[in-house]
Design an enzyme around this catalytic site. Sequence first.
Site, PDB file in Angstrom:
ATOM      1  N   CYS A  93      45.917  42.173  40.738  1.00 50.51           N
ATOM      2  CA  CYS A  93      44.665  41.416  40.686  1.00 50.51           C
ATOM      3  C   CYS A  93      44.389  40.739  39.337  1.00 50.51           C
ATOM      4  O   CYS A  93      44.995  39.714  39.039  1.00 50.51           O
ATOM      5  CB  CYS A  93      43.520  42.333  41.112  1.00 50.51           C
ATOM      6  N   ARG A 129      32.835  36.708  47.114  1.00 50.29           N
ATOM      7  CA  ARG A 129      34.059  37.387  46.694  1.00 50.29           C
ATOM      8  C   ARG A 129      34.882  37.771  47.925  1.00 50.29           C
ATOM      9  O   ARG A 129      34.318  38.008  48.999  1.00 50.29           O
ATOM     10  CB  ARG A 129      33.706  38.674  45.907  1.00 50.29           C
ATOM     11  N   HIS A 193      44.668  46.360  45.717  1.00 50.68           N
ATOM     12  CA  HIS A 193      44.332  47.605  45.011  1.00 50.68           C
ATOM     13  C   HIS A 193      44.407  48.716  46.059  1.00 50.68           C
ATOM     14  O   HIS A 193      44.983  48.561  47.099  1.00 50.68           O
ATOM     15  CB  HIS A 193      42.891  47.559  44.498  1.00 50.68           C
TER      16      HIS A 193
END
Length: 254
Positions: A93, A129, A193
């Site tokens: 990320c 997001r 993640h």
Amino acid sequence: MIVKCAWMYHDIMDLYGDKGNIMTLTSRASQRGIDFQVTTVGIGQEADLSDFDLVFMGGGADKEQVALIPDLLSRKDNIRKAMDENTFFLLICGGYQLFGQYYETADREKIEGLKFADYYTATGKAKSRCIGNIIIDAPLDGINLRLIGFENHGGQTMNVAHPLGKVVHGYGNSFDGGYEGYYDGHILGTYLHGPLLPKNGQLADFVLTKAIQKRNPEFTFDMLAPIDQPWEGIARKALLDRWKLEDKAEVHNS
Ligand code: GLN
């Protein structure tokens, strides 16, 4: 056999359990009698990254990315040397974003990247997001893996010449691009993640293989003996069942 790993900015780039990636690599290596040695490298700490077989960097908030970028840019020549000498880079990320052309924060501050790839990361729409569980199919040097993770990023990564995989569920590099991450043989960058490797044991073995190949170019993925992973298997199945998906990547060209 020894594998030397540099863990960049371990103290500030560690979102959503990214340190679990290091724990997984250490455990899977030791189960094969491989000594996986981890050296942390923080801001201002001297290190020759070309000494390492693997460099790992996790994700972080904009604040941390802004804080570390002068240090990261000061290591650019050394990182190039490491890549030329076949050190493998695993980037999650925020770390992935900083190896491209630039990263634009949520406040539209443009941070120069290392420029090791053509991709760039721009700010998305205000307050929006890419968040949630994500599943992708990744063809890694002919090894087709279905990867499971969790993403939470504002940045929208564009112009990705070699995506890591095709999105099966979730967002990936951008809201509607359909592809996730970056893989060019030297760098594996991803938004996954969760952390990434405990949920994806075969990818952990792929990363180990790439690291081992620096000192042992003849080493191949199938030389790592399979590991029984009942709990990981149950966790993967529980997630895949939610979307009625098989634990099998669909072959495709990304
Ligand atoms: N700060 C970056 C973004 O929001 C990266 C976040 C992360 O590493 N999860 O896009």
